[in-house]
Write an enzyme that holds these catalytic residues in place. Structure first.
Site, PDB file in Angstrom:
ATOM      1  N   ARG A 128       0.848  -1.189   0.000  1.00  0.00           N
ATOM      2  CA  ARG A 128       0.000   0.000   0.000  1.00  0.00           C
ATOM      3  C   ARG A 128       0.886   1.242   0.000  1.00  0.00           C
ATOM      4  O   ARG A 128       2.008   1.218   0.513  1.00  0.00           O
ATOM      5  CB  ARG A 128      -0.876   0.029   1.248  1.00  0.00           C
ATOM      6  CG  ARG A 128      -1.958  -0.994   1.279  1.00  0.00           C
ATOM      7  CD  ARG A 128      -2.753  -0.904   2.601  1.00  0.00           C
ATOM      8  NE  ARG A 128      -3.749  -1.954   2.656  1.00  0.00           N
ATOM      9  CZ  ARG A 128      -3.524  -3.168   3.175  1.00  0.00           C
ATOM     10  NH1 ARG A 128      -2.354  -3.454   3.712  1.00  0.00           N
ATOM     11  NH2 ARG A 128      -4.484  -4.073   3.173  1.00  0.00           N
ATOM     12  N   LYS A 153      -2.053  -0.273   7.781  1.00  0.00           N
ATOM     13  CA  LYS A 153      -3.501  -0.490   7.843  1.00  0.00           C
ATOM     14  C   LYS A 153      -3.895  -1.636   8.768  1.00  0.00           C
ATOM     15  O   LYS A 153      -4.796  -1.500   9.575  1.00  0.00           O
ATOM     16  CB  LYS A 153      -4.058  -0.750   6.446  1.00  0.00           C
ATOM     17  CG  LYS A 153      -5.561  -0.938   6.431  1.00  0.00           C
ATOM     18  CD  LYS A 153      -6.102  -1.111   5.038  1.00  0.00           C
ATOM     19  CE  LYS A 153      -7.619  -1.306   5.087  1.00  0.00           C
ATOM     20  NZ  LYS A 153      -8.171  -1.497   3.733  1.00  0.00           N
ATOM     21  N   HIS A 169      -3.544   3.251  -5.392  1.00  0.00           N
ATOM     22  CA  HIS A 169      -3.832   1.815  -5.297  1.00  0.00           C
ATOM     23  C   HIS A 169      -3.639   1.110  -6.635  1.00  0.00           C
ATOM     24  O   HIS A 169      -3.609  -0.116  -6.676  1.00  0.00           O
ATOM     25  CB  HIS A 169      -5.251   1.602  -4.772  1.00  0.00           C
ATOM     26  CG  HIS A 169      -5.300   1.110  -3.364  1.00  0.00           C
ATOM     27  ND1 HIS A 169      -4.552   1.666  -2.347  1.00  0.00           N
ATOM     28  CD2 HIS A 169      -5.983   0.095  -2.803  1.00  0.00           C
ATOM     29  CE1 HIS A 169      -4.800   1.023  -1.223  1.00  0.00           C
ATOM     30  NE2 HIS A 169      -5.662   0.054  -1.479  1.00  0.00           N
ATOM     31  N   ARG A 182      -0.678  -1.268  -6.506  1.00  0.00           N
ATOM     32  CA  ARG A 182      -0.966  -2.509  -5.774  1.00  0.00           C
ATOM     33  C   ARG A 182      -1.853  -3.431  -6.606  1.00  0.00           C
ATOM     34  O   ARG A 182      -1.626  -4.629  -6.680  1.00  0.00           O
ATOM     35  CB  ARG A 182      -1.632  -2.131  -4.447  1.00  0.00           C
ATOM     36  CG  ARG A 182      -1.948  -3.280  -3.520  1.00  0.00           C
ATOM     37  CD  ARG A 182      -2.374  -2.690  -2.174  1.00  0.00           C
ATOM     38  NE  ARG A 182      -3.112  -3.600  -1.330  1.00  0.00           N
ATOM     39  CZ  ARG A 182      -2.558  -4.455  -0.479  1.00  0.00           C
ATOM     40  NH1 ARG A 182      -1.259  -4.530  -0.389  1.00  0.00           N
ATOM     41  NH2 ARG A 182      -3.307  -5.231   0.281  1.00  0.00           N
ATOM     42  N   HIS A 214      -6.299 -10.249   2.484  1.00  0.00           N
ATOM     43  CA  HIS A 214      -7.747 -10.181   2.259  1.00  0.00           C
ATOM     44  C   HIS A 214      -8.423 -11.356   2.954  1.00  0.00           C
ATOM     45  O   HIS A 214      -7.800 -12.390   3.180  1.00  0.00           O
ATOM     46  CB  HIS A 214      -8.061 -10.218   0.762  1.00  0.00           C
ATOM     47  CG  HIS A 214      -7.767  -8.938   0.052  1.00  0.00           C
ATOM     48  ND1 HIS A 214      -7.707  -8.842  -1.310  1.00  0.00           N
ATOM     49  CD2 HIS A 214      -7.521  -7.690   0.510  1.00  0.00           C
ATOM     50  CE1 HIS A 214      -7.437  -7.605  -1.669  1.00  0.00           C
ATOM     51  NE2 HIS A 214      -7.311  -6.884  -0.574  1.00  0.00           N
ATOM     52  N   TYR A 268     -10.965  -7.047  -6.297  1.00  0.00           N
ATOM     53  CA  TYR A 268      -9.986  -5.998  -6.047  1.00  0.00           C
ATOM     54  C   TYR A 268      -9.013  -5.834  -7.209  1.00  0.00           C
ATOM     55  O   TYR A 268      -8.696  -4.713  -7.614  1.00  0.00           O
ATOM     56  CB  TYR A 268      -9.219  -6.326  -4.751  1.00  0.00           C
ATOM     57  CG  TYR A 268      -8.169  -5.321  -4.380  1.00  0.00           C
ATOM     58  CD1 TYR A 268      -8.522  -4.130  -3.759  1.00  0.00           C
ATOM     59  CD2 TYR A 268      -6.829  -5.548  -4.643  1.00  0.00           C
ATOM     60  CE1 TYR A 268      -7.559  -3.193  -3.416  1.00  0.00           C
ATOM     61  CE2 TYR A 268      -5.862  -4.624  -4.304  1.00  0.00           C
ATOM     62  CZ  TYR A 268      -6.237  -3.449  -3.688  1.00  0.00           C
ATOM     63  OH  TYR A 268      -5.276  -2.526  -3.362  1.00  0.00           O
TER      64      TYR A 268
END
Length: 180
Positions: free
Chosen positions: A40, A63, A128, A131, A154, A163
């Site tokens: 990230r 995160k 993002h 990523r 995840h 995603y």
């Protein structure tokens, strides 16, 4: 918050890398680091030179708070070698020109990536994107969604597929061949 996409075209990735390398080495390293590690932006920006001198990047994710260890692949290692040569270990890797030894902000990272995206006519690009680009191409190469799910921390394969944009590709493909 807008939904961003991975960069799906490998030739476009090469072109963006070439453009960034020619315009700003720091921004090039930011992009190459992002697409080769899947980190990230918050984790990339807190990296210091000493964090990329070995074989792995060891860190606690901002995160999730989880410990993470990422191999620095040979391509990334080669790109980092010249960039970090002669730099102090405590220097931020993606250093701002403002102030003394501070990383660029998330907002600046977004701005830099969007400037490059505009040159190539890309939309739905953000921090993002790096990523997601990593995840998209990792999945295409290895087809191991369970491993990618672990890399991204995840909670389900379904979340990871959505995603990285694979579900969107599948929907687009079926809808392009569907008509009544």
């Amino acid at each position: 918050m807008n939904y961003v996409q991975p960069i799906r075209d490998p030739e476009l990735i090469t072109d963006i890398k070439k453009y960034l390398r020619e315009t700003n080495e720091r921004n090039y390293i930011l992009f190459v680091l992002g697409i080769n590690t899947g980190l990230r932006i918050s984790d990339i920006l807190k990296l210091r030179v000493k964090d990329v001198r070995g074989t792995h990047i060891s860190m606690r994710e901002t995160k999730t708070g989880k410990q993470k260890r990422i191999l620095i692949n040979p391509t990334l290692k080669n790109e980092l070698k010249g960039y970090i040569e002669g730099k102090d270990g405590d220097e931020y890797l993606i250093k701002s020109r403002q102030g003394y030894n501070k990383p660029i902000s998330r907002e600046m990272a977004y701005k830099l990536l969007n400037q490059a995206a505009k040159v190539f006519g890309l939309e739905e690009i953000g921090t993002h994107t790096m990523r997601k680009t990593f995840g998209y191409h990792h999945y295409l190469k290895y087809k191991n969604i369970a491993l990618l799910m672990d890399i991204f921390n995840h909670s389900s394969e379904r979340i990871t597929l959505r995603y990285i944009g694979v579900n969107q590709d599948t929907m687009d493909n079926t809808l392009s061949r569907f008509s009544l």
